[in-house]
Structure formats: C-alpha cells, structure tokens
Design an enzyme around this catalytic site. Structure first.
Site, PDB file in Angstrom:
ATOM      1  N   TRP A  31      10.898   5.323  12.682  1.00 42.26           N
ATOM      2  CA  TRP A  31      12.349   5.567  12.659  1.00 42.26           C
ATOM      3  C   TRP A  31      12.698   6.830  11.878  1.00 42.26           C
ATOM      4  CZ3 TRP A  31       9.631   2.244   9.766  1.00 42.26           C
ATOM      5  CH2 TRP A  31       9.809   2.260   8.389  1.00 42.26           C
TER       6      TRP A  31
ATOM      7  N   GLU B 126      -1.262   2.972   6.734  1.00 36.35           N
ATOM      8  CA  GLU B 126      -1.332   3.963   5.662  1.00 36.35           C
ATOM      9  C   GLU B 126      -2.179   5.163   6.046  1.00 36.35           C
ATOM     10  OE1 GLU B 126       0.706   3.612   3.454  1.00 36.35           O
ATOM     11  OE2 GLU B 126       1.099   1.469   3.407  1.00 36.35           O
TER      12      GLU B 126
ATOM     13  N   THR C 101       7.708   8.700  21.045  1.00 38.52           N
ATOM     14  CA  THR C 101       8.096   7.459  20.380  1.00 38.52           C
ATOM     15  C   THR C 101       9.622   7.379  20.400  1.00 38.52           C
ATOM     16  OG1 THR C 101       8.028   8.575  18.224  1.00 38.52           O
ATOM     17  CG2 THR C 101       6.066   7.355  18.907  1.00 38.52           C
TER      18      THR C 101
ATOM     19  N   ASP D 208       1.480  -7.748  10.809  1.00 42.86           N
ATOM     20  CA  ASP D 208       0.203  -7.273  11.352  1.00 42.86           C
ATOM     21  C   ASP D 208      -0.010  -7.689  12.798  1.00 42.86           C
ATOM     22  OD1 ASP D 208      -0.349  -6.186   8.872  1.00 42.86           O
ATOM     23  OD2 ASP D 208      -2.344  -7.096   8.713  1.00 42.86           O
TER      24      ASP D 208
ATOM     25  N   GLY E 123       0.809  -1.207   0.000  1.00 41.75           N
ATOM     26  CA  GLY E 123       0.000   0.000   0.000  1.00 41.75           C
ATOM     27  C   GLY E 123       0.840   1.254   0.000  1.00 41.75           C
TER      28      GLY E 123
END
Length: 324
Positions: A246, A235, A259, A295, A195
């Site tokens: 990152w 997405e 994060t 996932d 995607g």
C-alpha cells in the site's frame, strides 16, 4: 549459475509484524510470549529519524531508486546470469535467554526451506493465487543457502528495534561479513514486533533482518498465525528493496507497476475479492508477501516486484560488486 553474494548497505526500514489476538506458543516454554494486538509498522517514523540523522541518506536513496527504475526499463535484470538466478548465503545469529529462544537447527533450516519455496514459486499455497493475478505471479529466482549459525546466551529479556542485537558492544552479535552474507538475527523482540529489515542505502554494520524467534521458520517454537515462515519472506523483500503493497500511505505508491493500488494494510485473511476504494477501484493483491496478512494468506510476489528485487544485483547497482 553465477553465485551472487549480497552486500546490503541498507536504509533502516522497520517492519513490525504483529498478531491480531492473544499470543500463544506451540512448544512448552518457561515463559509466555507477549500479547500482540495486530500487525503494525514503525517504518515511516524510523525512516524520518534516519533521514534527519544522516542527510546524505536521501541522496543515496534517490540514486538507488533512479538506478532501479532504469535497470527495470532496460531489462538489465535478465542479464544477471544465464537463468537470472541469485544465490544468497545466510548466517543466522541466535540470541537466547531461555531454551525456547535458543531455536533449533531444524527450525532454522525450515526457514531456509520456506524462503527457497516462496522466492521460487514452489510453495504449495501458490496454487491459491486468483486467476486475475496469475499473469503477474512471479518466480523471483533467488536461492538461499544456510552458511552458518552463531549462538550467544544473553540475560536480556527482550530487544527493541534499535539494532542493539547486531552489536557485540551492546550484548548482541556483530554481523558476519555482511558484504557476502545475509545476516538474520533471531531474538525475543519487544514492542510487539515480529521483525524488521534494512533497505539499500544505509550502514553495512547493521545490514540484515531481525526476526522474532517464535516467528522464524515453520517448525519448533512458533506463534499461531505467524508459524509458516512468512515474516522472513516479507522482511527479506524489504532487504531487496521492496515497499509495502500500500506504499505506506492511504492509496500510496509501492513503486511497482503490477501491484494494484491498495487503501492501506490488510490484516488477517481478507475475503477475496477485496475492492480498493482508491481512484482506479481495483481488486487488491492481499495475498502478496508485502501486505500484512497472516502467514497462511500471503503466497505470491509479482513480476514487477521480481524486477525491482533483482535490479539491486545489476552492474552499477547497490549490490553489483557481490556478483563478481
């Protein structure tokens, strides 16, 4: 609850989602899916091409980023509605050549269900969030409603990440009122892609996200390891202005304070804790939806990511006009 419909005038930001081993299909089809070696991302190359083609894009992106940081600092996101909720109508555009590609309404609805769980912290695997990240774990407060399904038969074997699927003149399907709907295109993506998405700042005519038909939802024709609907969760995070965890660079900056800095993309299902070798040597948030894990191994957004996503709906933001 105020209903917020979303225009995402978006920067083209490609996010490939790939597989670590040979790909197989859970339902019987007349053709097998392509081999995909692992998750990768062509976003930086595409971004540079878009910036070269449209010099004003950099200015729009910089203005949106400045607004986002100011909105977060002033806690403006808390004033979106009484409970901070956002409702996003979704139009799913299905381009198909085979019966398997013509995914069912049940498969599409399963994706909507996943999005509502993931963006509101009701996903069952959220209980797996490690204790050190519990205080950062966020319910974003965004809700998705299936508005319509548009289907079109095609002779095209696969689509590339050039937005042709979004243009009827190129055999695709034009977006439905992108000022008021999130458009998702389901099709057979080539180039080992799962995607890609667009960020605020680009062309409304290509607004939305594209998902490989066999990675959309959690029931139906699906690829193992990418069969829980998290490709769309990832997405749409980009669609709401999130970067990869990152920062698309070794020990890069994802523009979110809570994060931990990560060395690079993580794949598969990393053992916890995964220690970063970056300057602060923190434990990486590998289970964040904006990493590249399987996932089953991504199941949280952080509070900082929540603030960043909701900032686009604040008065003066790139999508504020759709909050009225």
């Amino acid at each position: 609850m105020r209903k917020v419909t979303v225009l995402l005038s978006s920067l083209l930001f490609f996010v490939s989602c790939h597989k670590n081993d040979a790909t197989s299909i859970t339902n019987t089809t007349s053709e097998t899916a392509p081999f995909i070696s692992q998750r990768t991302c062509a976003s930086n190359d595409v971004l540079q091409a878009q910036l070269a083609a449209d010099p004003s894009l950099r200015q729009r992106m910089n203005a949106i980023e400045a607004f986002t940081q100011n909105a977060i600092a002033s806690n403006a996101t808390a004033r979106l509605a009484n409970d901070g909720s956002v409702i996003i109508p979704v139009v799913v555009n299905v381009l198909y050549r085979t019966a398997a590609e013509n995914i069912s309404a049940a498969q599409i609805q399963s994706q909507i269900d996943v999005l509502n769980e993931d963006y509101n912290n009701t996903n069952k695997d959220n209980s797996s969030v490690p204790s050190i990240f519990k205080t950062a774990d966020a319910s974003v407060g965004v809700h998705f409603e299936l508005a319509n399904i548009v289907r079109k038969s095609t002779n095209k074997k696969s689509w590339s990440a050039n937005d042709a699927m979004k243009k009827s003149s190129q055999g695709g399907i034009n977006p439905t009122d992108p000022a008021h709907n999130l458009n998702i295109w389901s099709c057979n993506l080539g180039q080992s892609l799962l995607g890609y998405a667009q960020f605020p700042g680009g062309n409304p005519a290509t607004d939305g996200v594209v998902i490989l038909y066999s990675a959309l939802g959690r029931t139906g024709t699906l690829i193992p390891k990418y069969d829980k609907g998290r490709t769309a969760t990832h997405e749409i995070g980009h669609w709401m202005n999130l970067r990869h965890i990152w920062g698309d660079a070794n020990c890069g900056d994802d523009l979110v304070a809570d994060t931990p800095q990560a060395d690079a993309a993580n794949y598969g299902c990393p053992a916890f804790p995964k220690a970063s070798t970056c300057t602060q040597k923190l434990t990486e948030m590998t289970m964040d939806y904006m990493d590249y894990t399987d996932d089953a191994c991504m199941y949280m957004f952080s509070n900082g990511q929540k603030q960043r996503m909701l900032a686009v709906f604040v008065q003066g933001g790139p999508r504020y006009s759709f909050a009225q």
